[in-house]
Design a protein around this motif. Structure first.
Motif, PDB file in Angstrom:
ATOM      1  N   GLN A 128       5.309   1.558   5.318  1.00 56.31           N
ATOM      2  CA  GLN A 128       4.871   2.988   4.264  1.00 56.31           C
ATOM      3  C   GLN A 128       4.576   3.737   3.801  1.00 56.31           C
ATOM      4  N   ARG A 129       3.292   2.374   2.460  1.00 56.85           N
ATOM      5  CA  ARG A 129       1.973   3.077   2.032  1.00 56.85           C
ATOM      6  C   ARG A 129       0.836   3.861   2.655  1.00 56.85           C
ATOM      7  N   ASP A 187       2.305   7.236   4.553  1.00 60.75           N
ATOM      8  CA  ASP A 187       2.268   8.300   3.497  1.00 60.75           C
ATOM      9  C   ASP A 187       0.513   8.541   3.125  1.00 60.75           C
ATOM     10  N   ARG A 202      -0.675  10.382   6.416  1.00 66.55           N
ATOM     11  CA  ARG A 202       0.304  11.931   6.021  1.00 66.55           C
ATOM     12  C   ARG A 202      -0.662  12.459   5.410  1.00 66.55           C
ATOM     13  N   LYS A 203      -0.795  12.461   3.836  1.00 63.51           N
ATOM     14  CA  LYS A 203      -1.733  12.913   2.807  1.00 63.51           C
ATOM     15  C   LYS A 203      -2.709  13.027   2.945  1.00 63.51           C
TER      16      LYS A 203
END
Length: 76
Positions: A23-24, A27, A30-31
């Protein structure tokens, strides 16, 4: 002339390499904190770009690793 394509990695493979949660990795992608490619709805990672990114020190989180909570944060 096309170069020999590099084998692209999945977020799971990158998480195993970096020893972080999958998940990191999602994330960070995504950023735009980690180099990635979008293939339709799928996200893949070029190992050569990851290696260069790591060699240059990666990308720090905006605001540091202790980002303030968006709701109800206390000021310690």
């Amino acid at each position: 002339m096309l170069l020999e394509p590099a084998r692209l990695l999945t977020a799971k493979q990158v998480s195993e390499l970096l020893l972080v949660a999958e998940q990191r990795v999602h994330d960070m992608g995504r950023k735009n904190l980690i180099p990635h490619l979008k293939l339709g709805r799928q996200v893949r990672f070029d190992p050569h770009q990851l290696e260069q990114w790591l060699a240059s020190g990666g990308t720090p989180l905006p605001g540091g690793w202790r980002m303030k909570a968006s709701r109800g944060s206390d000021s310690r």
